[in-house]
Design an enzyme around this catalytic site. Structure first.
Site, PDB file in Angstrom:
ATOM      1  N   ARG A  59      -4.893   6.365 -16.486  1.00 35.86           N
ATOM      2  CA  ARG A  59      -4.271   6.561 -16.067  1.00 35.86           C
ATOM      3  C   ARG A  59      -5.322   7.499 -14.570  1.00 35.86           C
ATOM      4  O   ARG A  59      -4.948   7.651 -14.121  1.00 35.86           O
ATOM      5  CB  ARG A  59      -2.967   6.410 -16.206  1.00 35.86           C
ATOM      6  N   TYR A 112       3.321  -3.408   8.724  1.00 37.13           N
ATOM      7  CA  TYR A 112       4.146  -3.952   7.849  1.00 37.13           C
ATOM      8  C   TYR A 112       5.119  -3.749   6.825  1.00 37.13           C
ATOM      9  O   TYR A 112       6.130  -2.595   6.657  1.00 37.13           O
ATOM     10  CB  TYR A 112       3.445  -3.104   6.203  1.00 37.13           C
ATOM     11  N   ASP A 184      -2.589   3.353   8.536  1.00 42.84           N
ATOM     12  CA  ASP A 184      -3.050   1.933   7.196  1.00 42.84           C
ATOM     13  C   ASP A 184      -3.855   1.602   8.465  1.00 42.84           C
ATOM     14  O   ASP A 184      -4.106   1.064   9.224  1.00 42.84           O
ATOM     15  CB  ASP A 184      -1.701   1.274   7.521  1.00 42.84           C
ATOM     16  N   LYS A 209      -5.911  -6.967   0.960  1.00 42.19           N
ATOM     17  CA  LYS A 209      -6.200  -7.914   2.303  1.00 42.19           C
ATOM     18  C   LYS A 209      -7.927  -8.501   2.166  1.00 42.19           C
ATOM     19  O   LYS A 209      -8.584  -8.243   1.727  1.00 42.19           O
ATOM     20  CB  LYS A 209      -5.637  -7.849   3.324  1.00 42.19           C
TER      21      LYS A 209
HETATM   22  C1  LIG Z   1       0.026  -5.851   2.705  1.00 38.15           C
HETATM   23  C2  LIG Z   1       0.217  -4.995   3.704  1.00 38.15           C
HETATM   24  C3  LIG Z   1       0.313  -3.705   3.420  1.00 38.15           C
HETATM   25  C4  LIG Z   1       1.054  -3.700   1.287  1.00 38.15           C
HETATM   26  O1  LIG Z   1      -0.269  -3.840   0.543  1.00 38.15           O
HETATM   27  P1  LIG Z   1       0.421  -4.693  -0.670  1.00 38.15           P
HETATM   28  O2  LIG Z   1      -0.864  -4.566  -1.732  1.00 38.15           O
HETATM   29  O3  LIG Z   1       0.546  -6.400  -0.264  1.00 38.15           O
HETATM   30  O4  LIG Z   1       0.757  -3.679  -1.677  1.00 38.15           O
HETATM   31  C5  LIG Z   1       0.369  -2.465   3.602  1.00 38.15           C
HETATM   32  N1  LIG Z   1       0.208  -2.473   5.266  1.00 38.15           N
HETATM   33  C6  LIG Z   1      -0.026  -3.994   5.339  1.00 38.15           C
HETATM   34  C7  LIG Z   1      -0.665  -3.311   7.245  1.00 38.15           C
HETATM   35  C8  LIG Z   1      -0.995  -4.661   4.979  1.00 38.15           C
HETATM   36  O5  LIG Z   1      -1.244  -5.856   5.503  1.00 38.15           O
END
Ligand SMILES: *Cc1c(COP(=O)(O)O)cnc(C)c1O
Length: 396
Positions: A59, A112, A184, A209
């Site tokens: 961790r 998101y 993000d 992604k």
């Molecule tokens: C999918 C996504 C998230 C969240 O990610 P997870 O891995 O599903 O928790 C946050 N921001 C954006 C722009 C995303 O496409």
């Protein structure tokens, strides 16, 4: 990272974070272990005190995970990274590090869905004040600023409307008032947008992604610019515990080796699909940052080095036509998530952004007829042929 100096991002994607190991394996091993033995009581104590470097407990750090963290930090031009169990864990860890009860957060309204829900339903319970605004509207960001504003959280291009925020302008506004800017960068990856170049303080990604790119891992990452900034984030992640396991780290690190190739293909395919959609009689509107018709096309060209693989569109027949189209695609998958090698289509109002509720969606311009399309790396003619046959029954 320093040792990589002048190496291009394409090469970093292949080599960064690949450290030498005992047997000189070309691919770093998966250290599938929860804990690490000490040579002696003194050795253990020196690791805990920070006098010596090494691993204690997974961790707190694991060599396979560290390789991935260093790789993405190098791609972003940052100091170091923290791999998290999901994109949401990365965003939560970031908020938990930077915000306390009584602080104010400004957040893009086109984000998101779960990010919006986290802010509105969980952070608020801990006394964090917030304003959701269209961060592409600089006057609105300025107006939302309060003396206790600590963080401006920006998603650009925004999800799923692909609205673009001027990062340099938002950073200068936030920094003037002592607030930090978090971006993000999931939709762009460090290959198409490097937020640190525009003054951004913290970058987060969902690894799920484009970075992993193969739709087989859920993960996230936080990238920081300096050692001083990094230490409190590492502490918070260690206490909250939302870390990425070694096997997932291995898979993502492997996926990143082809990131440059994949992003190039995603961009090429998306540009062709967007052009095709724009001239299709069933389509009312198309949003893609690479189209001249995108209201912020110029900003997109200045701030990003490519226009990405995400397209949103509205059909003339509205929600009903969208439903028909999603049920009629054969080759493209009907699924949420994005950024994998396969093309995926989904309906935000009933799927990814359903948790936001109708008011928040309206505020963020997410209409009921909006369809989001993640363009894969297949042969673009096959993608277009599938969309074309799926929209045949939708033409008006
Ligand atoms: C999918 C996504 C998230 C969240 O990610 P997870 O891995 O599903 O928790 C946050 N921001 C954006 C722009 C995303 O496409």
């Amino acid at each position: 990272m320093k040792e990589h100096g002048e190496i291009s991002q394409e090469s970093l994607a292949v080599h960064a974070g690949v450290d030498s190991n005992e047997y000189l394996a070309v691919v770093p091993p998966i250290y599938q272990t929860s804990t690490f033995a000490f040579d002696s009581a003194e050795h253990g104590a020196s690791l805990f005190s920070g006098e010596r470097e090494g691993y204690i407990y997974s961790r707190m750090g694991n060599p396979t995970v560290r390789g991935l963290e260093k790789c993405i930090a190098a791609l972003e031009g940052g100091y170091d990274g923290l791999a998290c169990g999901s994109g949401m864990a990365a965003i939560h860890t970031t908020f938990a590090t930077l915000l306390s009860g009584g602080d104010h957060l400004i957040c893009s309204d086109a984000v998101y869905g779960p990010t919006c829900t986290l802010v509105e339903t969980i952070l608020s319970r801990f006394g964090v004040e917030y304003t959701m605004v269209d961060t592409s509207n600089l006057a609105a960001v300025k107006e939302a600023m309060r003396p206790n504003t600590k963080v401006v959280f920006v998603e650009t291009p925004g999800n799923p409307t692909l609205v673009i925020t001027d990062l340099q302008a938002v950073c200068s506004m936030a920094h003037d008032r002592g607030a930090q800017v978090v971006v993000d960068n999931t939709f762009m990856t460090p290959l198409l947008q490097q937020p640190f170049r525009w003054g951004v303080d913290v970058v987060v990604h969902s690894l799920t992604k484009f970075l992993n790119g193969h739709a087989d891992v859920v993960g996230g990452v936080i990238i920081l610019k300096s050692e001083q900034q990094y230490a409190p984030f590492r502490k918070t992640l260690n206490q909250l515990g939302g870390v990425l396991p070694p096997f997932e780290s291995f898979l993502v690190h492997r996926g990143i080796k082809t990131l440059a190739l994949r992003m190039q293909r995603h961009c090429e395919n998306a540009a062709k699909v967007a052009e095709f959609l724009e001239q299709h009689p069933a389509v009312e509107w198309v949003r893609y940052p690479g189209l001249k018709s995108h209201p912020q096309h110029e900003l997109a060209c200045r701030q990003m080095t490519g226009h990405g693989g995400m397209i949103s569109l509205g059909l003339k027949g509205g929600l009903e036509a969208g439903r028909k189209m999603m049920n009629a695609v054969k080759f493209c998958g009907l699924a949420v998530s994005l950024g994998g090698v396969e093309s995926l289509i989904q309906h935000p109002a009933s799927m990814t952004h359903a948790s936001m509720g109708p008011e928040a969606r309206q505020r963020a311009n997410i209409s009921d007829g909006l369809v989001r399309f993640s363009v894969g790396v297949e042969n673009v003619n096959d993608i277009i042929a599938d969309l074309d046959q799926a929209m045949a029954g939708c033409a008006t």
